[in-house]
Write a protein that holds these residues in place. Structure first.
Motif, PDB file in Angstrom:
ATOM      1  N   ALA A   1     -10.162   4.482  -2.550  1.00  0.00           N
ATOM      2  CA  ALA A   1      -9.387   4.578  -1.048  1.00  0.00           C
ATOM      3  C   ALA A   1      -9.049   5.731  -0.221  1.00  0.00           C
ATOM      4  O   ALA A   1      -9.478   6.907  -0.392  1.00  0.00           O
TER       5      ALA A   1
ATOM      6  N   GLU B   1      -2.967   8.654  -8.216  1.00  0.00           N
ATOM      7  CA  GLU B   1      -2.693   8.451  -6.829  1.00  0.00           C
ATOM      8  C   GLU B   1      -1.901   9.231  -6.135  1.00  0.00           C
ATOM      9  O   GLU B   1      -1.298   9.404  -5.268  1.00  0.00           O
TER      10      GLU B   1
ATOM     11  N   ASN C   1     -10.321  14.199  -8.829  1.00  0.00           N
ATOM     12  CA  ASN C   1      -9.260  13.573  -8.137  1.00  0.00           C
ATOM     13  C   ASN C   1      -9.988  14.761  -6.460  1.00  0.00           C
ATOM     14  O   ASN C   1      -9.119  15.772  -6.533  1.00  0.00           O
TER      15      ASN C   1
ATOM     16  N   GLU D   1       4.988   3.140  -5.663  1.00  0.00           N
ATOM     17  CA  GLU D   1       4.166   4.591  -6.415  1.00  0.00           C
ATOM     18  C   GLU D   1       4.590   5.030  -4.200  1.00  0.00           C
ATOM     19  O   GLU D   1       4.873   3.930  -3.609  1.00  0.00           O
TER      20      GLU D   1
ATOM     21  N   SER E   1      -3.774  11.960 -12.441  1.00  0.00           N
ATOM     22  CA  SER E   1      -3.346  11.020 -11.892  1.00  0.00           C
ATOM     23  C   SER E   1      -4.193  10.619 -10.800  1.00  0.00           C
ATOM     24  O   SER E   1      -3.368  11.327 -10.024  1.00  0.00           O
TER      25      SER E   1
ATOM     26  N   CYS F   1       0.702  -1.242   0.090  1.00  0.00           N
ATOM     27  CA  CYS F   1      -0.039   0.309  -0.404  1.00  0.00           C
ATOM     28  C   CYS F   1       0.760   2.029   0.133  1.00  0.00           C
ATOM     29  O   CYS F   1       1.971   1.252   1.269  1.00  0.00           O
ATOM     30  N   TYR F   2       0.309   2.036  -0.763  1.00  0.00           N
ATOM     31  CA  TYR F   2       1.504   3.841  -1.076  1.00  0.00           C
ATOM     32  C   TYR F   2       0.710   3.907   0.000  1.00  0.00           C
ATOM     33  O   TYR F   2       0.792   5.800  -0.119  1.00  0.00           O
ATOM     34  N   LEU F   3      -0.933   4.858   0.435  1.00  0.00           N
ATOM     35  CA  LEU F   3      -1.236   5.735   1.035  1.00  0.00           C
ATOM     36  C   LEU F   3      -0.804   5.957   2.256  1.00  0.00           C
ATOM     37  O   LEU F   3      -0.892   4.881   3.205  1.00  0.00           O
TER      38      LEU F   3
END
Ligand code: SF4
Length: 397
Positions: A64, A276, A263, A196, A274, A25-27
């Motif tokens: 997310a 993300e 977003n 990421e 993006s 996970c990158y969050l």
């Protein structure tokens, strides 16, 4: 002068919180339980509809952290509000990307009532899934995710799965397909573990990756078609219409168009390009934010976007791609977030991500098309005059 934005996708983060803790996970904010206010959702869609910038069909992705930690009642209220405000000329399609662990009958009723698109993150059979998709206490989440998928099937809810491929699963196309078929899963998407944010993937940068992934996807596609029980392999089925499209029609890439992808985080902060990028930070671009929908109009946010180094550099990267890459006509300049985290800059070109999402699928389709065109038993389709003159099954290896 930049063209008027055409908003095609709105990615809303109802909360950054996630109930599990995948190793990749990158969050950064996944323990924060703040939930977006209904007033922020209302203001967001008021602005979108009033702007006249929406495409005839907008996809709203609730994504997310884990969107299902927010109660069903929240979405019933939000969907009804959006529906009340929606102009007759705009169709809104809601969609969830979920880890599946919280799906129950109430969720299935919501999904059916609103024809919601459902994507479940499932990395394959237990031994593959539990390698990385762990609970907060470190246990595998396979049992809960598969229970969610069975609940969807029992309630006749359409869904697809997204599987993150690891070193191990790249060698197992047969095992993966057998598993999907045994669980009645017939719509499949693959991601390869990426770098990421703070997460660095060892797999993503391996020199053999392109070869291994091409071999995996070629084999999986062949087996899936032969089974007659798989309706959709995203990597192939989304690449086909991009490749075989009417002459003069460019392949759209909404990740590089300002505000085409809007977003929004749980505080109303807005980013574009993006999805993300929302929640990440970087020395050059700070938090990638363009404004806050609670305090600014979409027009102000757009003006900020057009004047930003973020837009300038993403555009420079697209122009560099157009000059140097043979795949530009199907790709349109790639995913900015991957350029930044793989190459250190938005202005560059090729990444491992575009190798996997653009180059390998395009090569496989052309390889199969070539074989079809040279098969004495088959009359090959003529030059493209419709969005997709060949179907996945026609050209499958
Ligand atoms: S495939 Fe990669 S290098 Fe080519 S246009 Fe897309 S992002 Fe640019």
């Amino acid at each position: 002068m930049t063209a008027t934005p055409e908003i095609g996708m709105v990615v809303v983060q109802p909360t950054a919180f996630c109930n599990i803790a995948c190793t990749y996970c990158y969050l950064p904010d996944r323990s924060n339980k703040h939930v977006i206010a209904q007033s922020t959702v209302t203001r967001l869609f008021e602005q979108i509809f009033a702007s006249g910038w929406s495409c005839p069909e907008i996809t709203v992705i609730w994504h997310a952290g884990e969107p299902l930690v927010v109660p069903v009642s929240f979405y019933r209220e939000a969907f009804a509000t959006i529906e009340r405000m929606r102009p007759a000329s705009v169709h809104v399609k809601h969609s969830f990307q979920t880890n599946g662990t919280l799906i129950d009958g109430d969720w299935c009723t919501l999904f059916k009532d609103w024809s919601v698109g459902v994507g479940v993150s499932l990395d394959g059979p237990r031994e593959l899934h539990d390698l990385h998709r762990k609970s907060r206490s470190g246990k595998g989440t396979f049992d809960k995710t598969i229970a969610g998928i069975r609940c969807l099937r029992e309630n006749d809810v359409e869904f697809h799965v997204i599987s993150v491929l690891s070193h191990t699963s790249l060698d197992q196309p047969e095992e993966l397909l057998d598993f999907y078929l045994s669980e009645g899963i017939d719509q499949i998407c693959f991601n390869v573990e990426e770098s990421e944010g703070d997460h660095v993937s060892s797999l993503f940068h391996g020199p053999e990756l392109r070869k291994r992934y091409a071999s995996f996807l070629r084999r999986f596609w062949h087996l899936a078609r032969r089974s007659g029980r798989v309706r959709f392999v995203r990597e192939i089925d989304l690449a086909l219409p991009r490749l075989f499209r009417p002459e003069g029609v460019p392949a759209r890439n909404i990740q590089v168009e300002p505000l085409a992808m809007l977003n929004v985080d749980s505080h109303g902060n807005v980013s574009s390009f993006s999805p993300e990028l929302l929640g990440l930070k970087n020395e050059d671009y700070r938090d990638f934010l363009l404004g806050n929908i609670n305090f600014q109009s979409l027009q102000e946010i757009r003006d900020t976007c057009l004047a930003s180094p973020l837009y300038r550099d993403i555009t420079a990267g697209v122009q560099a791609c157009s000059r140097s890459c043979d795949y530009f006509s199907v790709c349109g300049g790639g995913a900015p977030v991957n350029k930044l985290f793989e190459n250190g800059s938005f202005t560059g070109t090729e990444t491992s991500y575009c190798t996997l999402t653009q180059m390998v699928p395009t090569d496989l389709i052309l390889e199969a098309y070539d074989r079809l065109a040279h098969s004495p038993a088959v009359v090959a389709p003529q030059a493209a005059s419709s969005p997709s003159p060949v179907q996945s099954g026609d050209v499958a290896a």
